[in-house]
Design a protein around this motif. Sequence first.
Motif, PDB file in Angstrom:
ATOM      1  N   LYS A 179       1.078  -1.131  -0.037  1.00  0.00           N
ATOM      2  CA  LYS A 179      -0.055   0.090   0.069  1.00  0.00           C
ATOM      3  C   LYS A 179       1.191   1.158  -0.011  1.00  0.00           C
ATOM      4  O   LYS A 179       1.813   1.506   0.789  1.00  0.00           O
ATOM      5  CB  LYS A 179      -0.986  -0.239   1.196  1.00  0.00           C
ATOM      6  N   ASP A 210      -3.285   4.624  -0.725  1.00  0.00           N
ATOM      7  CA  ASP A 210      -4.032   5.295   0.300  1.00  0.00           C
ATOM      8  C   ASP A 210      -3.864   6.708   0.175  1.00  0.00           C
ATOM      9  O   ASP A 210      -2.800   7.282   0.315  1.00  0.00           O
ATOM     10  CB  ASP A 210      -3.902   4.857   1.674  1.00  0.00           C
ATOM     11  N   ASN A 212      -5.552   9.160   1.853  1.00  0.00           N
ATOM     12  CA  ASN A 212      -6.116   9.803   2.935  1.00  0.00           C
ATOM     13  C   ASN A 212      -6.656  11.086   2.879  1.00  0.00           C
ATOM     14  O   ASN A 212      -6.428  12.255   3.339  1.00  0.00           O
ATOM     15  CB  ASN A 212      -4.905   9.882   4.080  1.00  0.00           C
ATOM     16  N   GLU A 236      -8.037   3.801  -1.858  1.00  0.00           N
ATOM     17  CA  GLU A 236      -8.191   3.980  -0.545  1.00  0.00           C
ATOM     18  C   GLU A 236      -8.507   5.366  -0.298  1.00  0.00           C
ATOM     19  O   GLU A 236      -7.691   6.117  -0.576  1.00  0.00           O
ATOM     20  CB  GLU A 236      -7.281   3.316   0.450  1.00  0.00           C
ATOM     21  N   ASP A 263     -12.482   4.452   3.520  1.00  0.00           N
ATOM     22  CA  ASP A 263     -11.798   4.163   4.903  1.00  0.00           C
ATOM     23  C   ASP A 263     -12.356   5.346   5.999  1.00  0.00           C
ATOM     24  O   ASP A 263     -13.271   5.002   6.644  1.00  0.00           O
ATOM     25  CB  ASP A 263     -10.085   4.289   4.806  1.00  0.00           C
TER      26      ASP A 263
HETATM   27 MG    MG Z   1      -6.656   4.527   5.231  1.00  0.00          MG
END
Ligand code: MG
Length: 407
Positions: A179, A210, A212, A236, A263
């Motif tokens: 990831k 990811d 975020n 993600e 997430d």
């Molecule tokens: Mg995450």
Amino acid sequence: MTTSPSAVNPSAATGLRIERIQARILDIPTIRPHKFSFGSISRQSPVIVQLWLSDGACGFGEAATIGGPSWNEESPESILHAINHYLAPAVQGKDAARFEQLIKQMDAVCKGNRFAKSAVEMAAIDAVARSLNVPAYQLLGGKLHNSLPLAWTLASGDSAKDIEEAERMLEVRRHRIFKLKIGARAPADDVAHVSRIARALDGRASMTVDINQAWDGNTARRYVPDLIDAGVTLFEQPVAQWNEEALAALTATLPHTALVMADETVCSPQDAMRLAKNKACHVFSLKIAKHGGLIRTRAVAAVANAADIGWYGGTMLETSIGSAASAQVFSTLPGTHHNCELFGPQLLVDDIVETPMQLRDFELVLPDGPGFGVTVVPERLERFDRAREGLTAVHVDMGRATATTSN
Ligand code: MG
Ligand code: MUC
């Protein structure tokens, strides 16, 4: 919803009363800086809960945040405060084996604060399972998986270092799912970074990213196709927590080779319902802290299963306590899984349990043994305890991209 008085007998106690609860913050350095779209961490500060029952059994719980309150609203300090001042007094003297009742008791005195609640619930489940001498999964529906493929996050921020790290993981057969944390740089630079790593790994590993929450909807639409061309198969949380429309738009347009995973957007069962109704993602990242405990994790997973949404065994970079608790609940979940990432203990300079969970042939072996199946070493807790003499300050290096500030 209220339950009719005849449906339950509140006086039918199991005899496992909560005698005492103690919570503390640990400060454990990471093996290298771990970089996110929102900053960089060089230590984790989990709150560790110890809970004693009237029969002497003792259980452990944990709530780990990332970068203080940078990942979401709760911080180690707010968690400690909520536990000491509200949650522990609310459940002290209560029947530890009535997990749903404990959640109700905590909800009655404290809105939100799911990380804090999860640490207390976790410790109660561990203690009760230890008292009954059974693995926690026996209290959570029973085991369906013995092991899960284990991802590793490449987050040094440097392509060459990330490639070297990935090569080492492949060589020792520890991880072949990587990831990549992106979103701090210009999107085109991130695409170049991901492409360099993908070229070097040349099909020997699968790659996820990811973001975020760092991108807006248009940035996601513009750059996700380039990342798919580079070989990324799972995206993600590309957009902000609130931006479910953009998440749904991306989900609707992705080719079948790639999936969108929520997430930060999926915390409560109600979030899960809304995302399912709006067809806003293909996968939920499950994390016991953000759902408010193991029982609520199962509730979110049930929505996923009913809505044909897959699940992923997520982490908040917990120590072996939170990771083993996560492994226990993940081992019970039906539905389609997309692997797990319970590598928190390996990112920390030292472990706080006697024998860490086993990693074998690219998989995490899900623990057996009473409670969460790990044994905490008290001296290690002491060593990293923030309250010990000489270490009272927080040292979390946060800031945008390259700049770091310490508190
Ligand atoms: Mg995450
Ligand atoms: C997150 O947002 O998923 C999980 C793995 C990792 O490297 O960071 C965490 C947080």
